[in-house]
Design a protein around this motif. Sequence first.
Motif, short mmCIF file in Angstrom:
data_model
loop_
_atom_site.label_atom_id
_atom_site.label_comp_id
_atom_site.label_asym_id
_atom_site.label_seq_id
_atom_site.Cartn_x
_atom_site.Cartn_y
_atom_site.Cartn_z
N ARG A 1 -4.08 -0.55 -27.06
CA ARG A 1 -4.69 0.75 -26.80
C ARG A 1 -5.93 1.01 -27.63
O ARG A 1 -6.69 1.93 -27.35
CB ARG A 1 -3.67 1.86 -27.05
N GLY B 1 -0.81 2.39 -16.40
CA GLY B 1 -0.64 1.39 -17.43
C GLY B 1 -0.80 2.03 -18.80
O GLY B 1 -1.34 3.13 -18.90
N VAL B 2 -0.34 1.34 -19.83
CA VAL B 2 -0.40 1.90 -21.17
C VAL B 2 -1.80 2.38 -21.53
O VAL B 2 -1.97 3.44 -22.13
CB VAL B 2 -0.04 0.84 -22.23
N ARG B 3 -2.75 1.58 -21.17
CA ARG B 3 -4.12 1.91 -21.58
C ARG B 3 -4.68 3.13 -20.86
O ARG B 3 -5.69 3.67 -21.26
CB ARG B 3 -5.05 0.71 -21.33
N GLU C 1 3.56 -4.44 -15.80
CA GLU C 1 3.12 -3.16 -15.24
C GLU C 1 2.78 -3.28 -13.76
O GLU C 1 2.43 -2.30 -13.13
CB GLU C 1 1.91 -2.63 -16.02
N ARG D 1 13.60 -0.90 -32.24
CA ARG D 1 14.13 -2.00 -31.46
C ARG D 1 15.27 -2.68 -32.19
O ARG D 1 16.30 -2.99 -31.60
CB ARG D 1 13.04 -3.03 -31.15
N ARG E 1 9.56 -1.11 -22.33
CA ARG E 1 8.47 -2.07 -22.27
C ARG E 1 7.45 -1.75 -23.36
O ARG E 1 7.00 -2.62 -24.10
CB ARG E 1 7.82 -1.97 -20.89
N ASP F 1 6.06 -5.87 -30.86
CA ASP F 1 5.41 -7.17 -30.90
C ASP F 1 4.08 -7.10 -31.63
O ASP F 1 3.64 -8.05 -32.26
CB ASP F 1 5.18 -7.70 -29.48
N GLU F 2 3.44 -5.96 -31.49
CA GLU F 2 2.14 -5.81 -32.16
C GLU F 2 2.32 -5.55 -33.65
O GLU F 2 1.34 -5.45 -34.38
CB GLU F 2 1.35 -4.67 -31.52
N ASN G 1 8.70 -2.49 -26.87
CA ASN G 1 8.60 -3.90 -27.20
C ASN G 1 7.16 -4.33 -27.46
O ASN G 1 6.90 -5.12 -28.36
CB ASN G 1 9.21 -4.76 -26.10
N LEU G 2 6.26 -3.77 -26.68
CA LEU G 2 4.86 -4.09 -26.92
C LEU G 2 4.46 -3.68 -28.33
O LEU G 2 3.95 -4.49 -29.11
CB LEU G 2 3.96 -3.37 -25.92
N GLU H 1 1.42 7.52 -28.85
CA GLU H 1 2.35 6.55 -29.41
C GLU H 1 3.56 7.22 -30.02
O GLU H 1 4.69 6.78 -29.86
CB GLU H 1 1.60 5.72 -30.45
N LEU I 1 9.31 -1.57 -34.47
CA LEU I 1 10.16 -2.69 -34.86
C LEU I 1 11.53 -2.16 -35.25
O LEU I 1 12.56 -2.71 -34.87
CB LEU I 1 9.53 -3.43 -36.04
N ARG J 1 0.73 -12.00 -24.72
CA ARG J 1 1.46 -10.74 -24.81
C ARG J 1 0.87 -9.74 -23.84
O ARG J 1 1.58 -9.07 -23.09
CB ARG J 1 1.34 -10.23 -26.25
N ARG K 1 10.41 -15.26 -24.90
CA ARG K 1 10.73 -14.21 -25.86
C ARG K 1 10.79 -14.75 -27.28
O ARG K 1 10.28 -14.15 -28.20
CB ARG K 1 12.07 -13.58 -25.47
N ALA L 1 13.90 -6.80 -17.59
CA ALA L 1 12.54 -6.33 -17.33
C ALA L 1 11.99 -6.94 -16.04
O ALA L 1 11.27 -6.29 -15.28
CB ALA L 1 11.63 -6.67 -18.51
#
Lengths: 218, 218
Positions: free
Chosen positions: A41, B39-41, A128, B137, B120, B127-128, B123-124, B67, B134, A120, A180, B183
Amino acid sequence: MERVETQKVDQKGRPLGRRALETRRRLLDATAELLGKRGVREIRVVEIARKVDTSPATFYQYFKDVEEATLALAEEAAQEMPALAEKLAGAWNSGGGLEIARTLVDAFIRHWDAYHAVLRLRNLAADEGEPRFLQVRRQAMTPILDELARCIRESQEAGLVSPQINAHAASAALAAILERLAAYHTELESLGVTRDDLVETSARILHQTVTGSSGKSV
Amino acid sequence: MERVETQKVDQKGRPLGRRALETRRRLLDATAELLGKRGVREIRVVEIARKVDTSPATFYQYFKDVEEATLALAEEAAQEMPALAEKLAGAWNSGGGLEIARTLVDAFIRHWDAYHAVLRLRNLAADEGEPRFLQVRRQAMTPILDELARCIRESQEAGLVSPQINAHAASAALAAILERLAAYHTELESLGVTRDDLVETSARILHQTVTGSSGKSV
DNA sequence: AGTGCGATCTGACAGACCGTCAGATCCTGT
DNA sequence: ACAGGATCTGACGGTCTGTCAGATCGCACT
């Protein structure tokens, strides 16, 4: 397998000259680097442009938006996959099956380490529902998926694996482990699971699922 | 297990009254809905605000940014997990093991269907490397992860599963299947793999990995 | 070396969103 | 009915996006 150098074009469909190709590449590299630092983002076109010391307008000359640049990067990553899938070529059901699995897992993790941020993002966009990203992912995974499914079906015919298992579903499940864990492994390691543990364990699950042999005490 | 109703506060730490709680909830619901569409963005605070028929400033009264609203949603989803983990309680190594696995897989997919977009995104962000995501999750997955690892270790002690397998790595791998397929499953279905195939196959891989029993011809 | 022209880049701008804050509005208890 | 806190929002400075017309560059050719 011939590799036709895809003809790059700008936003108006015109083919790119030497200078333009260089600029495009620098933009892609900058994008990749930023993808690794900021969250999705937070990626700004301005910032990509600044990093290669040019103006945002230049970026838009080559890409419709950040997403499109990402797609290009994902396609580059996908080109590595066929080589990786060849590691599955050997005979799973002979003695070397487990070793094949190890090699595959290891290579897969390496691949993810090299393209972590891009992959990723590819998966996010695919999840999406973005069609182009769905396609890149599919194209990248198909070689592995198909080969796994084929092996599983072979084992089923040999009576080694239950017919209740759907070969496609199973290969998808195994691919899920690969993806994963390759994405996670750094976090897992910080939790005390060695990379070697990960490779060995995943390889055994793969092997067991593909061949049906449990290898209990080995 | 007592559930302490967490005290909600606004951006300045003040506790919320009745009206405020309602507004906050409507904002969260709107956020969740938009997460499923764009989408997220593309998520815009303005849009969330518009949907609730209020001003962006109101949103910022409750959340630092999109967020943070997502994090709140992810926490809500996580509260469902303990109930889900209890499905693992039974004895894997008795006859009902496979059935337990089926139930788990099915429940997991259901859970993902209910919170798809939020999970989703969780997790994104995880992962970031976002620490708060974290943690959510981890908190959500720990019950399942631990239980799986425990069962696997049991099987290892009984000589049913190879000692070369690392129980933690294996449970992570199985969780990977659960998450990824949950997913993916819609996409897989459009490719011809039934949801039932998916459940049955995943359940069998789970079962086999946890108990070491291959169930070849069943 | 000089010139012309297409290839490439960019300044500038309109439109949209972010995040903040002071002041307006709403509600509750008395 | 009214005071005072709770809640909301208009309005604004700052940043980013995406687009063009015009500036600049560098190759092809003489």
